[in-house]
Enzyme design. Sequence first.
Site, PDB file in Angstrom:
ATOM      1  N   HIS A  14      79.291   7.170  16.459  1.00 48.08           N
ATOM      2  CA  HIS A  14      77.837   7.127  16.336  1.00 48.08           C
ATOM      3  C   HIS A  14      77.459   6.668  14.934  1.00 48.08           C
ATOM      4  CE1 HIS A  14      77.215  11.605  14.827  1.00 48.08           C
ATOM      5  NE2 HIS A  14      78.087  10.952  14.096  1.00 48.08           N
ATOM      6  N   CYS A  33      76.968   9.156   6.940  1.00 44.26           N
ATOM      7  CA  CYS A  33      76.781   9.208   8.400  1.00 44.26           C
ATOM      8  C   CYS A  33      75.920   8.043   8.884  1.00 44.26           C
ATOM      9  CB  CYS A  33      76.146  10.525   8.823  1.00 44.26           C
ATOM     10  SG  CYS A  33      77.219  11.926   8.530  1.00 44.26           S
ATOM     11  N   HIS A  39      80.877   5.557  12.743  1.00 41.57           N
ATOM     12  CA  HIS A  39      82.083   6.343  12.461  1.00 41.57           C
ATOM     13  C   HIS A  39      82.298   7.240  13.671  1.00 41.57           C
ATOM     14  CE1 HIS A  39      78.765   8.971  11.296  1.00 41.57           C
ATOM     15  NE2 HIS A  39      79.569   9.964  11.621  1.00 41.57           N
ATOM     16  N   HIS A  41      84.008  10.914  15.774  1.00 44.08           N
ATOM     17  CA  HIS A  41      84.369  12.332  15.729  1.00 44.08           C
ATOM     18  C   HIS A  41      85.194  12.677  16.967  1.00 44.08           C
ATOM     19  CE1 HIS A  41      81.587  13.353  12.483  1.00 44.08           C
ATOM     20  NE2 HIS A  41      80.668  12.614  13.093  1.00 44.08           N
ATOM     21  N   ASP A  79      82.945  10.288  26.499  1.00 42.84           N
ATOM     22  CA  ASP A  79      84.265  10.066  25.907  1.00 42.84           C
ATOM     23  C   ASP A  79      84.532   8.578  25.662  1.00 42.84           C
ATOM     24  OD1 ASP A  79      86.751  10.941  24.917  1.00 42.84           O
ATOM     25  OD2 ASP A  79      87.706  10.524  26.849  1.00 42.84           O
ATOM     26  N   HIS A  80      84.923   8.268  24.420  1.00 46.32           N
ATOM     27  CA  HIS A  80      85.225   6.890  23.994  1.00 46.32           C
ATOM     28  C   HIS A  80      84.018   5.964  24.117  1.00 46.32           C
ATOM     29  CE1 HIS A  80      89.241   8.541  23.991  1.00 46.32           C
ATOM     30  NE2 HIS A  80      89.643   7.497  23.303  1.00 46.32           N
ATOM     31  N   GLU A 124      81.484  19.419  15.855  1.00 46.63           N
ATOM     32  CA  GLU A 124      81.587  18.006  15.491  1.00 46.63           C
ATOM     33  C   GLU A 124      82.734  17.773  14.513  1.00 46.63           C
ATOM     34  OE1 GLU A 124      78.080  14.877  14.996  1.00 46.63           O
ATOM     35  OE2 GLU A 124      78.344  16.061  13.187  1.00 46.63           O
TER      36      GLU A 124
HETATM   37 ZN   LIG Z   1      79.025  11.732  12.477  1.00 46.72          ZN
END
Ligand SMILES: [Zn+2]
Length: 136
Positions: A14, A33, A39, A41, A79-80, A124
């Site tokens: 995100h 961020c 980036h 998580h 997911d992904h 997160e």
């Molecule tokens: Zn983040």
Amino acid sequence: MIFVTRTEHFSASHRLFNPEWTDEENARVFDKCSNPNGHGHNYVLDVTIAGEIDPSTGYVIDLKILKEIVLTSVIDKLDHRNLNTDVDFLRGTIPTAENLAVAIWNELSPRIPSGKLYRVALRETVNNIVEYLGPK
Ligand SMILES: [Zn+2]
């Protein structure tokens, strides 16, 4: 009252930014961020159900059924994925852990027996966890 929790994992990318702000304002508020290329998580999701034990099964909820609901309603869609662009139920939101937890609640709640969804907790990072107990 007994609480039963199912834990699932997903990995996603995100970028935190408010499209109504300048790049400078976004950088000031969201810092790294708001990296323009995003980036990722490795998220950990806990879904907690509260209720009484059904004497005929010994369950509050059948965890096989809860697992299936969590996987098909949210994990398969997250997911992904890129949370800014790929997920229908996140459109128009800044994909913070807070907004994600509320959106996950809203996806799960109609699929879980009424009044039984108690908590959505989203980790997160190892340091940051958000918990949502519903709109009350
Ligand atoms: Zn983040």
